[in-house]
Motif scaffolding. Structure first.
Motif, PDB file in Angstrom:
ATOM      1  N   SER A  24      -1.561   2.853  -8.828  1.00  0.00           N
ATOM      2  CA  SER A  24      -0.702   3.636  -7.970  1.00  0.00           C
ATOM      3  C   SER A  24       0.673   2.987  -8.032  1.00  0.00           C
ATOM      4  O   SER A  24       0.780   1.782  -7.820  1.00  0.00           O
ATOM      5  N   LEU A  25       1.676   3.768  -8.365  1.00  0.00           N
ATOM      6  CA  LEU A  25       3.001   3.176  -8.530  1.00  0.00           C
ATOM      7  C   LEU A  25       4.005   3.812  -7.583  1.00  0.00           C
ATOM      8  O   LEU A  25       3.853   4.962  -7.169  1.00  0.00           O
ATOM      9  N   GLY A  26       5.032   3.062  -7.245  1.00  0.00           N
ATOM     10  CA  GLY A  26       6.073   3.603  -6.381  1.00  0.00           C
ATOM     11  C   GLY A  26       7.425   3.056  -6.762  1.00  0.00           C
ATOM     12  O   GLY A  26       7.531   1.956  -7.315  1.00  0.00           O
ATOM     13  N   ALA A  65      12.141   5.884   2.029  1.00  0.00           N
ATOM     14  CA  ALA A  65      11.635   6.953   1.170  1.00  0.00           C
ATOM     15  C   ALA A  65      11.093   6.322  -0.097  1.00  0.00           C
ATOM     16  O   ALA A  65      11.513   5.243  -0.492  1.00  0.00           O
ATOM     17  N   CYS A  66      10.146   7.005  -0.749  1.00  0.00           N
ATOM     18  CA  CYS A  66       9.540   6.426  -1.933  1.00  0.00           C
ATOM     19  C   CYS A  66       8.993   7.521  -2.842  1.00  0.00           C
ATOM     20  O   CYS A  66       8.432   8.495  -2.378  1.00  0.00           O
ATOM     21  N   THR A  73       0.835  -1.196   0.000  1.00  0.00           N
ATOM     22  CA  THR A  73       0.000   0.000   0.000  1.00  0.00           C
ATOM     23  C   THR A  73       0.875   1.253   0.000  1.00  0.00           C
ATOM     24  O   THR A  73       2.053   1.208   0.348  1.00  0.00           O
ATOM     25  N   ARG A  74       0.251   2.359  -0.428  1.00  0.00           N
ATOM     26  CA  ARG A  74       0.930   3.645  -0.386  1.00  0.00           C
ATOM     27  C   ARG A  74       1.482   3.933   1.004  1.00  0.00           C
ATOM     28  O   ARG A  74       2.574   4.430   1.177  1.00  0.00           O
ATOM     29  N   PHE A  75       0.633   3.614   2.043  1.00  0.00           N
ATOM     30  CA  PHE A  75       1.016   3.926   3.413  1.00  0.00           C
ATOM     31  C   PHE A  75       2.316   3.229   3.782  1.00  0.00           C
ATOM     32  O   PHE A  75       3.244   3.840   4.308  1.00  0.00           O
ATOM     33  N   VAL A  76       2.396   1.929   3.454  1.00  0.00           N
ATOM     34  CA  VAL A  76       3.594   1.167   3.810  1.00  0.00           C
ATOM     35  C   VAL A  76       4.803   1.694   3.039  1.00  0.00           C
ATOM     36  O   VAL A  76       5.887   1.874   3.581  1.00  0.00           O
ATOM     37  N   LEU A  94       0.707  -0.363  -6.069  1.00  0.00           N
ATOM     38  CA  LEU A  94       0.208  -0.244  -4.695  1.00  0.00           C
ATOM     39  C   LEU A  94      -1.298  -0.168  -4.657  1.00  0.00           C
ATOM     40  O   LEU A  94      -1.933   0.314  -5.584  1.00  0.00           O
ATOM     41  N   GLU A  95      -1.834  -0.618  -3.549  1.00  0.00           N
ATOM     42  CA  GLU A  95      -3.263  -0.401  -3.272  1.00  0.00           C
ATOM     43  C   GLU A  95      -3.389   0.960  -2.613  1.00  0.00           C
ATOM     44  O   GLU A  95      -2.539   1.365  -1.852  1.00  0.00           O
ATOM     45  N   GLY A  96      -4.487   1.591  -2.835  1.00  0.00           N
ATOM     46  CA  GLY A  96      -4.879   2.791  -2.073  1.00  0.00           C
ATOM     47  C   GLY A  96      -3.964   3.966  -2.188  1.00  0.00           C
ATOM     48  O   GLY A  96      -2.801   3.902  -2.255  1.00  0.00           O
TER      49      GLY A  96
END
Lengths: 265, 318, 411
Positions: free
Chosen positions: C332-334, C289-290, C280-283, C409-411
């Motif tokens: 959602s990508l990171g 850093a991301c 997830t985005r949060f994690v 990512l989720e969310g």
């Protein structure tokens, strides 16, 4: 105004003189050889020796101590449990009870005294053989002592992290063992300080005692009051000096204990 | 996130919320039950021996006095109207004066204690830790000493043949007999002396917490020391000042012993009026009305205290 | 003098004894010969132990509300026997509530809890085979250090010889022997921490709960105690459940981490998994850093997805877990800053043209702020010293983004 200026110190010194002036006068005159009046006529300890033969004073002293001990015992018992309960439990109308607890602290002595006088005289109409005396005085004293003990104990418990009791449970102590080995030792200094305060209050009380006393239950404050009304005799000075001594010792003990527990925590 | 029906396999363990008290799970009500068991006896005691008697006093204040001093249970507001000056022969200022005098004495005592107590509070705050304890104990000792003894100490000190009057006379200060005692000077001196500890202790507690860097900063910015004190220090000790004033005001208005022993006939306060009605005059209903008035003055002061110090930690009682 | 604790810890007493004795000669130097003689009969391979659940703690859909706030909104997780497990999350995420529920200091509104395979919710705190190291330490102020440590053993009514022996060996283990006679108010923060730890582990709990145990200490001491805690855990083999909001601490100490947010477990995994494959985005943001950006699904061949992003068209190589996500329109990508290269990269990387906006030299590494189209990327290059990059603000640069290292990512 600064904390360390000599002017502040001088002012403070004068205030201390002012605070102690009336007590000092009583102590000084208890050693005055003069039978009447306030003129200094030389040093004597005669008045102290005469106290031994003063049956009224001895009886009043015994009454006072008996009253203070009995009432302190019961008020510490009731008040400590109340203070503990209020610090560690939630219950309905707690805020109201909190305010009720402060009524005896702030109520004018005389109002409490006449309220109790009224209450006891109503009881007398219903109960044959119920007379004003040591019993009614003890009941009255316990009433105004309970809140002081409870407030001191509660303040003490409020300073102790409730997590300490959780830690005890976590380490395998059930409710009784937690109370016995953690809560009680933490509460004890508060209960002792509260008890000493209650004892001093009982010892000093005049107004409530005066209104709830009966024949044969004269205490030292009542005795002193009536002597002041009649005109002081020098042996009353000696008696008063002894009382001052006992009170001061109690206060110093409380201060010393508080200092010690503060260092400990 | 998940379908709630997917958890039907889980047993619904508790419908009613249980609480945990120091690791001990309690069914609902058990907590209150134990609290009642702990707090009940003492609260019941205070109720029976204080609240019920006070209720009697309030009830009696609406009753009448019989000819022989007995209580006649017939409702009347006469006692209260007497309190506000309605006498049998028109306006009678004696009772309203007593009420006003009591409140005035309370205020005056609080104000004088504030003035006298301030240097002491600052002085103690400037001491080292060890001496602080000593000084605070010295403040508390008179407070723990019997009021009667201190009061009659003042009597001895201030009486016309006493040490003070004699010395003043020999120093050439003209002083009429009984100028100090019995009367107002003696009463006020004893009052201030008696209630000073109530002022010094909360005041000291506030001074102790003062952030002195503020006043130093003010002085750095060019404020005169007095202005710096006024604007930077005084606001910080306001809670202590208020607490001290209330703690002095409340008991001072109801004082009975000091005016009784040092005031003579001239200085009667509420307390003395109550005592007179319950004692010599045997007018218990009227005495009850005065007692209720004293009670109301106390409640007003207390209300003021809680509304002013709302949200702050209660100042410890001595 | 001591009141009996009826059936205290009865379901666990046997296994605890066994565990204790099995480790005795190794961990407790002052053990008596009589005790070590029994050792061979009680190896850890004892069938009793093997029969025991392999899970130390099982939480099943635990919920807990405080007024209108969901402190726990359905938390399910398993903690394996003997592992160093961390609950990581910002303050107010419910991690301390979960710890208190395991300790028995709070009850969930619904859900189930097993400790060592035994249903734990009906048990009061003092019957649970867990001990807690409190954030405030909660040392008993009226007892000395050694009395504090002996408290749990006294409550179990062990004989005084036994108590002294175990207390002493634990104090040696935690290096607080010289403090034995002192009172808690005479201790420094670090010393209090050790005493709190010793007081808990002396009872040989199945699970040790640590509520931000290092939170109140300064950085240097914290690093030191992190290592010690880790060694201690490996040595004793006790299951540790550690609560913290410090991601560095969690990453360096834990076998597995549950990242929590708003009363839920966002992701549970080893530190590597959480770092390499955040779900997830949060994690992704909370751990390391991301660079985060939105993308649109374009097409996919095999496990490679083409996405339209503010950076341009990007190829993303999916791990097995992410495949069904790719079917959604919005993505959602990171990507981690250090996985992006400004110095060529490898064949098969996404190549983008960017402009250097800012360069921050930080000793071991250099941080760059690079704009690609209108999007901004943070890039970290290691200063390995083999070649100087020599980039300055304003320079154009080729940015290489490896498709393997982009995560969906989720969310």
């Amino acid at each position: 105004m600064s904390r360390r200026s000599p002017l502040t110190a001088l002012g403070a010194l004068l205030v201390f003189v002012f605070l102690y002036a009336p007590i000092a006068v009583v102590i000084v005159y208890s050693f005055n050889a003069a039978r009447y009046g306030t003129e200094w006529q030389g040093f004597t300890v005669d008045w102290y020796l005469r106290l031994i033969d003063n049956d009224a004073a001895i009886a009043a002293a015994i009454n006072t101590i008996e009253l203070a001990c009995t009432s302190t015992f019961f008020s510490v018992l009731l008040g400590s449990v109340l203070g503990y309960g209020m610090s560690r439990y939630e219950f309905p109308f707690k805020r109201i009870f909190h305010h009720v607890l402060h009524v005896p602290v702030f109520i004018p002595d005389i109002v409490m005294a006449v309220a109790l006088l009224l209450f006891f005289s109503v009881l007398r109409k219903w109960l044959a053989g119920f007379e004003l005396g040591m019993i009614t005085m003890t009941l009255a004293h316990i009433t105004f002592q309970i809140p002081f003990v409870a407030i001191v104990v509660r303040a003490r418990m409020a300073d102790c992290d409730p997590q300490l009791e959780e830690a005890a449970a976590d380490l395998g102590a059930g409710p009784w063992l937690t109370f016995r080995h953690v809560t009680l030792p933490l509460m004890l200094p508060g209960a002792v300080a509260g008890g000493l305060l209650a004892f001093t209050l009982s010892l000093d009380d005049f107004v409530v005692s005066f209104f709830t006393s009966g024949a044969g239950s004269t205490t030292l404050p009542i005795l002193i009051y009536s002597s002041v009304k009649r005109g002081i005799t020098p042996d009353i000075n000696a008696l008063a000096t002894l009382i001052v001594l006992v009170s001061a010792l109690t206060v110093v003990t409380v201060a010393w204990m508080r200092g010690r527990t503060e260092v400990k925590n | 996130m998940a379908d709630p029906t997917s958890h039907t396999s889980l047993k619904r363990r508790r419908r009613i919320r249980r609480t945990v008290h120091f690791g001990e799970p309690m069914p609902p009500g058990a907590h209150t039950f134990r609290a009642a068991w702990l707090c009940g006896p003492a609260l019941a005691w205070v109720t029976v021996f204080l609240l019920v008697p006070l209720a009697f006093v309030i009830a009696l204040s609406f009753a009448q006095r019989g000819d022989a001093g007995e209580v006649v249970w017939r409702f009347t507001l006469e006692n209260y109207s007497r309190l506000f000056g309605n006498g049998a022969l028109g306006f009678d200022p004696v009772q309203p004066l007593i009420l006003a005098r009591s409140i005035g004495v309370g205020f005056a005592t609080a104000l004088l204690c504030l003035l006298v107590g301030m240097p002491v509070a600052f002085f103690i705050a400037g001491l080292t830790r060890r001496w602080k304890t000593v000084a605070l104990t010295l403040v508390i000792i008179p407070f723990g000493t019997n009021l009667l003894i201190r009061t009659y100490g003042w009597q001895t000190l201030l009486s016309p043949e006493g040490w003070l009057a004699q010395n003043l006379a020999s120093a050439g200060v003209p002083l009429a007999d009984y100028a100090l005692y019995p009367g107002w000077p003696a009463v006020m001196l004893a009052m201030v002396c008696d209630y000073l500890p109530f002022m010094i202790l909360p005041l000291y507690a506030s001074v102790e917490k003062v952030d002195w860097s503020l006043s130093e900063a003010a002085e750095d910015l060019g404020a005169a020391p007095l202005r710096a004190f006024w604007h930077a220090v005084l606001p910080q000790i306001r809670p202590g000042m208020i607490a001290g004033c209330v703690l002095v005001f409340l008991p001072a208005t109801g004082q009975f012993v000091i005016p009784d022993l040092l005031g003579g006939a001239k200085v009667a306060l509420l307390g003395n009026a109550v005592q007179q009605q319950f004692g010599g005059s045997r007018d218990w209903p009227f005495g009850s009305a005065i007692a209720v008035a004293a009670l109301l003055v106390m409640l007003a002061g207390l209300w003021l205290h809680t509304s002013v110090t709302k949200g702050r930690r209660e100042v410890a009682l001595p | 003098m001591w009141l009996p604790i009826k059936g205290a810890r009865s379901p666990f007493l046997n296994s605890q004894r066994v565990r204790l004795l099995a480790r005795w000669p190794h961990d407790f130097a002052s053990s008596s010969p009589a005790v070590s003689a029994t050792k061979s009969a009680l190896q850890p391979s004892d069938p009793k132990l093997a029969a025991h659940s392999a899970l130390a703690v099982e939480c099943q859909h635990l919920t807990r509300r405080f007024g209108k706030i969901d402190a726990l909104a359905g938390v399910s997780l398993n903690v394996r026997r003997g592992e160093f497990f961390t609950l990581l999350g910002p303050s107010g995420c419910g991690k301390t509530t979960l710890l208190r529920i395991i300790a028995g200091l709070d009850l969930p509104d619904s859900g189930g809890l097993r400790i060592g395979g035994v249903e734990a919710l009906p048990l009061p705190a003092w019957r649970r085979p867990v001990n807690t190291v409190f954030q405030s330490y909660a040392l008993f102020p009226h007892l000395s250090v050694s009395e504090n440590i002996a408290f749990g053993l006294r409550m179990q009514r062990l004989d005084s010889h036994h108590i002294v022996r175990r207390t002493t060996s634990v104090m040696e283990l935690t290096q607080i022997m010289p403090l034995a006679g002192r009172h808690p108010n005479e201790l420094s923060g670090g010393q209090k921490q050790r005493v709190a730890l010793a007081r808990a582990i002396v009872n040989e709990p199945e699970v040790l709960l640590l509520d931000e145990p290092l939170g109140a200490l300064d950085l240097k001491l914290r690093k030191e105690l992190q290592l010690e805690l880790q060694h201690l855990q490996k040595r004793l083999g006790i299951t540790f459940i550690h609560v913290t909001h410090d991601q560095d601490e969690a990453m360096s100490m834990s076998d597995r981490i549950a990242v929590m947010s708003a009363g839920r477990v966002e992701q549970l995994g080893t530190p590597e998994e959480l770092y390499e494959q955040p779900k997830t985005r949060f994690v992704a943001q909370f751990i390391g850093a991301c660079n985060l950006f939105d993308g649109k699904f374009v097409s996919h061949t095999g496990n490679t997805v083409e996405t339209e992003t503010p950076l341009g068209l990007l190829r993303v190589e999916l791990s097995a877990a992410g495949i069904d996500l790719a079917e959604q329109g919005q993505l959602s990508l990171g990507i981690r800053p250090e996985r992006i290269s400004l110095t060529g990269g490898e064949a098969g990387d996404n190549r983008l043209l960017g402009r250097v906006e800012e360069v921050i030299f930080n000793g071991a590494e250099t941080h760059y702020r690079v704009t690609v189209d209108k999007a901004e990327l943070r890039v970290t290059e290691l200063n390995s010293g083999r070649r100087a990059i020599g980039l300055f603000p304003g320079d154009s640069v080729e940015v290489s983004v490896p498709p393997r290292n982009i995560f969906l990512l989720e969310g």
